[in-house]
Scaffold this motif. Structure first.
Motif, short mmCIF file in Angstrom:
data_model
loop_
_atom_site.label_atom_id
_atom_site.label_comp_id
_atom_site.label_asym_id
_atom_site.label_seq_id
_atom_site.Cartn_x
_atom_site.Cartn_y
_atom_site.Cartn_z
N ARG A 37 -1.78 -49.77 16.09
CA ARG A 37 -2.67 -49.40 17.53
C ARG A 37 -1.78 -49.47 18.80
N LEU A 38 -0.75 -50.53 19.08
CA LEU A 38 -0.71 -50.35 20.83
C LEU A 38 0.48 -49.15 20.71
N ALA A 39 1.54 -49.02 19.78
CA ALA A 39 1.92 -48.14 19.22
C ALA A 39 1.90 -46.01 19.33
N ASP A 40 0.37 -46.22 18.85
CA ASP A 40 -0.21 -44.76 19.09
C ASP A 40 -0.60 -44.83 20.96
N GLU A 41 -1.18 -45.85 21.04
CA GLU A 41 -1.47 -45.38 22.94
C GLU A 41 0.30 -45.22 23.81
N TYR A 51 -1.53 -45.41 29.34
CA TYR A 51 -1.24 -46.29 29.80
C TYR A 51 -2.03 -47.39 30.20
N ASP A 52 -3.26 -46.93 30.82
CA ASP A 52 -4.65 -48.14 31.08
C ASP A 52 -4.37 -48.84 29.77
N SER A 53 -5.10 -47.81 28.57
CA SER A 53 -5.33 -49.26 27.29
C SER A 53 -4.32 -49.77 27.31
N PHE A 54 -3.11 -49.21 27.03
CA PHE A 54 -1.69 -50.33 26.85
C PHE A 54 -1.68 -51.05 27.51
N ASN A 55 -2.02 -51.37 29.27
CA ASN A 55 -1.27 -52.71 30.04
C ASN A 55 -2.74 -52.88 29.67
N ARG A 56 -3.98 -52.25 29.90
CA ARG A 56 -4.94 -54.23 28.87
C ARG A 56 -5.03 -54.66 28.28
N LYS A 57 -4.02 -54.14 27.08
CA LYS A 57 -3.99 -55.18 26.09
C LYS A 57 -3.26 -55.69 25.95
N VAL A 58 -2.04 -55.16 26.99
CA VAL A 58 -0.62 -55.84 27.35
C VAL A 58 -0.98 -57.17 28.17
N ALA A 59 -1.84 -57.26 29.62
CA ALA A 59 -2.00 -57.57 30.54
C ALA A 59 -3.21 -58.95 29.44
N LYS A 60 -3.31 -58.43 28.32
CA LYS A 60 -4.71 -59.50 28.39
C LYS A 60 -3.17 -60.43 27.39
N SER A 78 9.45 -58.64 23.69
CA SER A 78 10.85 -57.52 23.07
C SER A 78 10.15 -56.38 21.50
N VAL A 79 8.45 -56.67 21.85
CA VAL A 79 8.27 -56.27 20.59
C VAL A 79 7.65 -54.94 21.38
N LEU A 80 7.29 -55.05 22.57
CA LEU A 80 7.01 -53.94 24.24
C LEU A 80 8.10 -53.23 23.88
N LEU A 81 9.68 -53.23 24.21
CA LEU A 81 10.26 -52.92 24.39
C LEU A 81 11.09 -52.37 23.65
N THR A 82 10.85 -52.21 21.67
CA THR A 82 11.00 -51.59 20.46
C THR A 82 10.02 -50.51 20.63
N ILE A 83 8.52 -51.04 20.71
CA ILE A 83 7.73 -49.49 21.41
C ILE A 83 7.94 -48.32 21.44
N MET A 84 8.66 -49.19 23.08
CA MET A 84 8.98 -48.10 24.04
C MET A 84 10.39 -47.46 24.09
N ARG A 85 11.01 -48.41 22.42
CA ARG A 85 11.98 -47.34 21.84
C ARG A 85 12.72 -47.11 22.80
N GLU A 120 8.38 -48.36 32.01
CA GLU A 120 6.58 -47.76 31.90
C GLU A 120 6.27 -46.90 33.38
N ASN A 121 6.96 -47.47 34.56
CA ASN A 121 7.03 -46.89 35.62
C ASN A 121 8.22 -45.32 35.38
N LYS A 122 9.04 -45.70 35.02
CA LYS A 122 9.97 -44.29 35.12
C LYS A 122 9.49 -42.72 34.07
N CYS A 123 8.09 -43.65 33.31
CA CYS A 123 7.84 -42.50 31.80
C CYS A 123 6.67 -42.32 32.74
#
Length: 428
Positions: free
Chosen positions: A282-286, A292-301, A357-364, A419-422
């Protein structure tokens, strides 16, 4: 009859798959955390501290070499929501990587034995443990496919069955034979047989299709995952660098004592994995949908959860960690309380490293992750030997804490920058 019973257990309740994924992934994580603890505990009581030291370094080497077998591709595979590569491509790659892993393990223990660093028995134990992880590395490509297709519960159950059976056989043999090598070798055989049975059943019942060698996109997949492989390898090297330094400069009993107090280090990361593993697709889908808002909420949590888990685990280690570990392993660890607290804080930093590391992988952005790890690995290679020689186990613990904190900060800053670059590219 047996096939039907096992299939029913694996399949579970299809109406509660989401809940079952979380529950069984949590249990699998618990088994993963317990495997080394249980085996070390039994061997310490049946064979003594020196044998436990051998088993400790065997686990460290096995986990390091497993990064070659898995090639860092599991997270890439389970976040391949656009089906860029077929299962056959992932499977073909895994065949090559596990063969390479087995060959390197055999070469390593042979060289250590020829140099006089390992006895014949120690070499055989280390090789057998490494081969157990070869089995796990091959299994992992099937479990990744199941997770990608919403059946993390089935993947978790396969892992659980194999390891529970392996631990049971190992413990029974250790208690009655009091012979470490026999316990490890028979456990390896049981692991292989269990693997063959479960994966065959899995392929028949979970629509893997016809499995064949597929080299068509293999080179491209290797290029995509190479940075992940190197990153995983370096992560495990840095994580276990204190053990390698102790193996070189200190005795087997000190290796065992470090193994005892370092076991809880991975508790925070494992507990964290229980929570974010079911959400990875789901995180990869978002991220791919630029939500980004939904993605960041999950990451912050998740960041907050890691912090809370770290505080809880450090408090537990301070209040009752040493007495509990002393009872579990049957040895006095009172003199290592400070080292335990330092390592538990390191465990929190390691959890942040794993999640970022997982986040950077999702971001490729695997290359960024690799660059950060190269910096830390150079520091680890240059400093751990001196830290151990000067300050022993405490020096290793302090240096490890510093490296994990620096790596966590580097990864965190990089995820923010990516993320800021994207976002800027989306606006423009």
């Amino acid at each position: 009859m047996i096939n039907k019973i096992v299939y029913r257990f694996l399949n579970g309740n299809e109406n509660c798959i989401k809940r079952d994924c979380f529950v069984w992934n949590t249990i699998a994580g618990g088994v993963n955390a317990a495997e080394a603890v249980v085996l070390m505990m039994v061997i310490t009581r049946t064979n003594g501290v020196d044998a436990a030291g051998i088993l400790s370094i065997a686990f460290a080497l096995g986990n390091l070499l497993m990064t070659i077998g898995k090639f860092g591709v599991r997270n890439y595979q389970v976040t391949d929501v656009n089906n860029e590569y077929s299962f056959n491509t992932y499977h073909t790659m895994r065949i090559y990587t596990v063969l390479l892993m087995a060959a390197i393990a055999a070469c390593y223990v042979t060289i250590k034995a020829m140099q006089g660093g390992y006895s014949v028995e120690k070499s055989a134990v280390v090789l057998a443990i490494c081969l157990i992880y070869v089995v796990e590395s091959y299994e992992d490509v099937y479990l990744g496919h199941l997770q990608l297709n919403g059946r993390l519960d089935v993947a978790s159950k396969i892992f659980i069955i194999r390891w529970i059976l392996l631990m049971f056989v190992f413990c029974v043999l250790a208690v009655f034979s009091r012979y470490l090598l026999l316990s490890v070798v028979v456990s390896l055989i049981i692991s292989v047989l269990c693997e063959i049975y479960l994966l065959r059943l899995c392929v028949i019942n979970y629509q893997f299709g016809q499995i064949r060698i597929d080299n068509k996109y293999l080179n491209h997949l290797i290029k995509q995952s190479f940075a992940l492989f190197i990153s995983a390898f370096l992560t495990y090297y840095v994580t276990n660098a204190p053990k390698y330094a102790i193996d070189s400069y200190l005795s087997e009993d000190i290796q065992a004592y470090y193994g005892y107090i370092s076991m809880p280090v991975f508790v925070v990361e494992l507990l964290n994995c229980f929570l974010y593993q079911p959400q990875m697709v789901r995180l990869a889908d978002e991220w791919n949908q630029k939500s980004y808002d939904s993605f960041n909420r999950k990451v912050a949590k998740q960041y907050a959860i890691i912090f809370g888990l770290t505080l809880l685990c450090v408090a537990g280690a301070y209040l009752c960690g040493i007495p509990v570990l002393s009872v579990i392993y049957g040895v006095s660890l009172n003199q290592y309380k400070v080292e335990l607290i330092i390592l538990m804080i390191s465990g929190g930093a390691l959890a942040y490293v794993g999640y970022t590391s997982v986040l950077l992988t999702i971001m490729r952005k695997q290359t960024i992750l690799l660059c950060n790890l190269i910096i830390i690995t150079v520091a680890a290679f240059a400093g751990f030997g001196r830290a151990v020689k000067v300050s022993g186990m405490r020096g290793a613990a302090i240096y490890y804490l510093i490296l994990m904190c620096v790596l966590a900060i580097l990864n965190f800053c990089c995820t923010i920058a990516v993320e800021n670059k994207c976002k800027k590219e989306q606006i423009s």
